[in-house]
Write a protein that holds these residues in place. Structure first.
Motif, PDB file in Angstrom:
ATOM      1  N   UNK A 188       3.927   3.011   8.122  1.00  0.00           N
ATOM      2  CA  UNK A 188       3.595   4.237   8.826  1.00  0.00           C
ATOM      3  C   UNK A 188       2.097   4.273   9.101  1.00  0.00           C
ATOM      4  N   UNK A 189       1.743   4.244  10.392  1.00  0.00           N
ATOM      5  CA  UNK A 189       0.344   4.283  10.815  1.00  0.00           C
ATOM      6  C   UNK A 189      -0.087   5.751  10.968  1.00  0.00           C
ATOM      7  N   UNK A 190      -1.386   5.988  11.167  1.00  0.00           N
ATOM      8  CA  UNK A 190      -1.836   7.363  11.403  1.00  0.00           C
ATOM      9  C   UNK A 190      -1.081   8.017  12.560  1.00  0.00           C
ATOM     10  N   UNK A 191      -0.939   9.328  12.498  1.00  0.00           N
ATOM     11  CA  UNK A 191      -0.194  10.149  13.456  1.00  0.00           C
ATOM     12  C   UNK A 191       1.304   9.870  13.403  1.00  0.00           C
ATOM     13  N   UNK A 192       1.787   9.313  12.287  1.00  0.00           N
ATOM     14  CA  UNK A 192       3.199   9.096  11.993  1.00  0.00           C
ATOM     15  C   UNK A 192       3.895   8.127  12.942  1.00  0.00           C
ATOM     16  N   UNK A 193       3.164   7.156  13.462  1.00  0.00           N
ATOM     17  CA  UNK A 193       3.779   6.087  14.241  1.00  0.00           C
ATOM     18  C   UNK A 193       4.291   5.031  13.279  1.00  0.00           C
ATOM     19  N   UNK A 194       5.530   4.602  13.476  1.00  0.00           N
ATOM     20  CA  UNK A 194       6.073   3.518  12.673  1.00  0.00           C
ATOM     21  C   UNK A 194       5.740   2.203  13.350  1.00  0.00           C
ATOM     22  N   UNK A 195       5.142   1.286  12.611  1.00  0.00           N
ATOM     23  CA  UNK A 195       4.795  -0.028  13.127  1.00  0.00           C
ATOM     24  C   UNK A 195       5.599  -1.085  12.390  1.00  0.00           C
ATOM     25  N   UNK A 221       5.871  -7.202  17.852  1.00  0.00           N
ATOM     26  CA  UNK A 221       5.212  -5.959  17.448  1.00  0.00           C
ATOM     27  C   UNK A 221       6.036  -4.817  18.013  1.00  0.00           C
ATOM     28  N   UNK A 222       6.449  -3.887  17.144  1.00  0.00           N
ATOM     29  CA  UNK A 222       7.214  -2.713  17.567  1.00  0.00           C
ATOM     30  C   UNK A 222       6.466  -1.456  17.135  1.00  0.00           C
ATOM     31  N   UNK A 223       6.498  -0.442  17.983  1.00  0.00           N
ATOM     32  CA  UNK A 223       5.945   0.864  17.635  1.00  0.00           C
ATOM     33  C   UNK A 223       6.985   1.915  17.992  1.00  0.00           C
ATOM     34  N   UNK A 224       7.182   2.867  17.074  1.00  0.00           N
ATOM     35  CA  UNK A 224       8.191   3.911  17.257  1.00  0.00           C
ATOM     36  C   UNK A 224       7.625   5.242  16.797  1.00  0.00           C
ATOM     37  N   UNK A 225       8.187   6.311  17.340  1.00  0.00           N
ATOM     38  CA  UNK A 225       7.820   7.650  16.923  1.00  0.00           C
ATOM     39  C   UNK A 225       9.101   8.461  16.794  1.00  0.00           C
ATOM     40  N   UNK A 226       9.213   9.270  15.768  1.00  0.00           N
ATOM     41  CA  UNK A 226      10.434  10.043  15.548  1.00  0.00           C
ATOM     42  C   UNK A 226      10.247  11.504  15.927  1.00  0.00           C
ATOM     43  N   UNK A 227      11.126  11.976  16.819  1.00  0.00           N
ATOM     44  CA  UNK A 227      11.148  13.378  17.209  1.00  0.00           C
ATOM     45  C   UNK A 227      12.410  13.999  16.624  1.00  0.00           C
ATOM     46  N   UNK A 228      12.255  14.880  15.635  1.00  0.00           N
ATOM     47  CA  UNK A 228      13.402  15.500  14.991  1.00  0.00           C
ATOM     48  C   UNK A 228      13.974  16.609  15.864  1.00  0.00           C
ATOM     49  N   UNK A 229      15.178  16.391  16.387  1.00  0.00           N
ATOM     50  CA  UNK A 229      15.868  17.417  17.155  1.00  0.00           C
ATOM     51  C   UNK A 229      16.546  18.392  16.211  1.00  0.00           C
ATOM     52  N   UNK A 230      17.110  17.863  15.115  1.00  0.00           N
ATOM     53  CA  UNK A 230      17.614  18.637  13.983  1.00  0.00           C
ATOM     54  C   UNK A 230      17.190  17.847  12.745  1.00  0.00           C
ATOM     55  N   UNK A 290       0.879  -1.175   0.000  1.00  0.00           N
ATOM     56  CA  UNK A 290       0.000   0.000   0.000  1.00  0.00           C
ATOM     57  C   UNK A 290       0.914   1.222   0.000  1.00  0.00           C
ATOM     58  N   UNK A 291       0.322   2.389   0.016  1.00  0.00           N
ATOM     59  CA  UNK A 291       1.121   3.620   0.053  1.00  0.00           C
ATOM     60  C   UNK A 291       1.947   3.740   1.324  1.00  0.00           C
ATOM     61  N   UNK A 292       1.487   3.102   2.397  1.00  0.00           N
ATOM     62  CA  UNK A 292       2.144   3.273   3.688  1.00  0.00           C
ATOM     63  C   UNK A 292       2.750   2.003   4.288  1.00  0.00           C
ATOM     64  N   UNK A 293       2.494   0.847   3.720  1.00  0.00           N
ATOM     65  CA  UNK A 293       2.987  -0.405   4.311  1.00  0.00           C
ATOM     66  C   UNK A 293       3.713  -1.278   3.307  1.00  0.00           C
ATOM     67  N   UNK A 294       4.756  -1.955   3.825  1.00  0.00           N
ATOM     68  CA  UNK A 294       5.550  -2.906   3.037  1.00  0.00           C
ATOM     69  C   UNK A 294       5.394  -4.302   3.619  1.00  0.00           C
ATOM     70  N   UNK A 295       5.367  -5.286   2.745  1.00  0.00           N
ATOM     71  CA  UNK A 295       5.439  -6.688   3.144  1.00  0.00           C
ATOM     72  C   UNK A 295       6.916  -7.049   3.159  1.00  0.00           C
ATOM     73  N   UNK A 296       7.363  -7.713   4.214  1.00  0.00           N
ATOM     74  CA  UNK A 296       8.769  -8.063   4.340  1.00  0.00           C
ATOM     75  C   UNK A 296       8.924  -9.578   4.500  1.00  0.00           C
ATOM     76  N   UNK A 297      10.015 -10.095   3.961  1.00  0.00           N
ATOM     77  CA  UNK A 297      10.338 -11.510   4.119  1.00  0.00           C
ATOM     78  C   UNK A 297      11.852 -11.645   4.136  1.00  0.00           C
ATOM     79  N   UNK A 298      12.337 -12.616   4.895  1.00  0.00           N
ATOM     80  CA  UNK A 298      13.778 -12.803   4.956  1.00  0.00           C
ATOM     81  C   UNK A 298      14.207 -13.750   6.045  1.00  0.00           C
TER      82      UNK A 298
END
Length: 169
Positions: free
Chosen positions: A54-61, A77-86, A25-33
């Motif tokens: 990338x889920x709504x509100x820019x959370x990476x899943x 299951x991992x969830x991350x959020x990016x805070x740009x300091x620079x 989809x525009x926001x999700x990738x299927x991964x295998x390996x």
């Protein structure tokens, strides 16, 4: 990713994954390996299939299903959020939940929810495709996994220093 436990004063574990990603989809990738776990005295190899995006509100899943060479099945299951300091320096709060379908006592893994992690990573993007990081994580073993840790004389809760390299191809 490699973890060093300051309480034990020893190398604890490392994990290496090689994954192929295909957009579905525009926001999700299927991964295998493949994933390989390095641990003192023993290691294991797994087949991996998962979804990352990338889920709504820019959370990476990042979700993954793992099957070991012995047929042990687990999931993460991992969830991350990016805070740009620079533009290049990024603080990334994250959480991770690990599950096992069956108990694997020889590796200290119980069935059900086995571990929960909370942490933060600070990464510097030399290029978007190349970014070293450092961080700290609090890990808590739960359920049967915590029982295995206690039986082995360990503490089911630990704090670890994490360092790694994020690469894209």
């Amino acid at each position: 990713e490699a973890q060093y436990d300051f309480n034990a004063d020893a190398f604890e574990e490392a994990e290496l994954q090689g994954l192929y990603s295909k957009p579905i989809t525009s926001y999700f990738d299927l991964q295998a390996g493949v994933r390989h776990d390095f641990a003192p005295g023993d290691g294991r190899t797994f087949g991996v299939i998962g979804l990352q995006g990338l889920a709504p509100y820019l959370f990476e899943l990042d979700t993954a299903l793992f099957v070991s060479g012995q047929g042990d099945v687990s999931a993460r299951i991992e969830a991350e959020y990016e805070l740009l300091l620079t533009q290049r320096l990024i603080l990334q709060p994250r959480t991770e939940l690990n599950f096992a379908v069956q108990s694997v006592p020889e590796y200290g893994v119980g069935s059900g929810l086995s571990t929960a992690e909370l942490g933060a990573r600070l990464r510097y993007e030399v290029k978007r495709e190349f970014a070293p990081y450092i961080g700290i994580e609090w890990t808590r073993s739960v359920g049967e996994t915590a029982d295995f840790v206690r039986a082995d004389g360990g503490d089911p809760s630990s704090v670890s220093f994490v360092a790694g390299l994020r690469l894209w191809f």
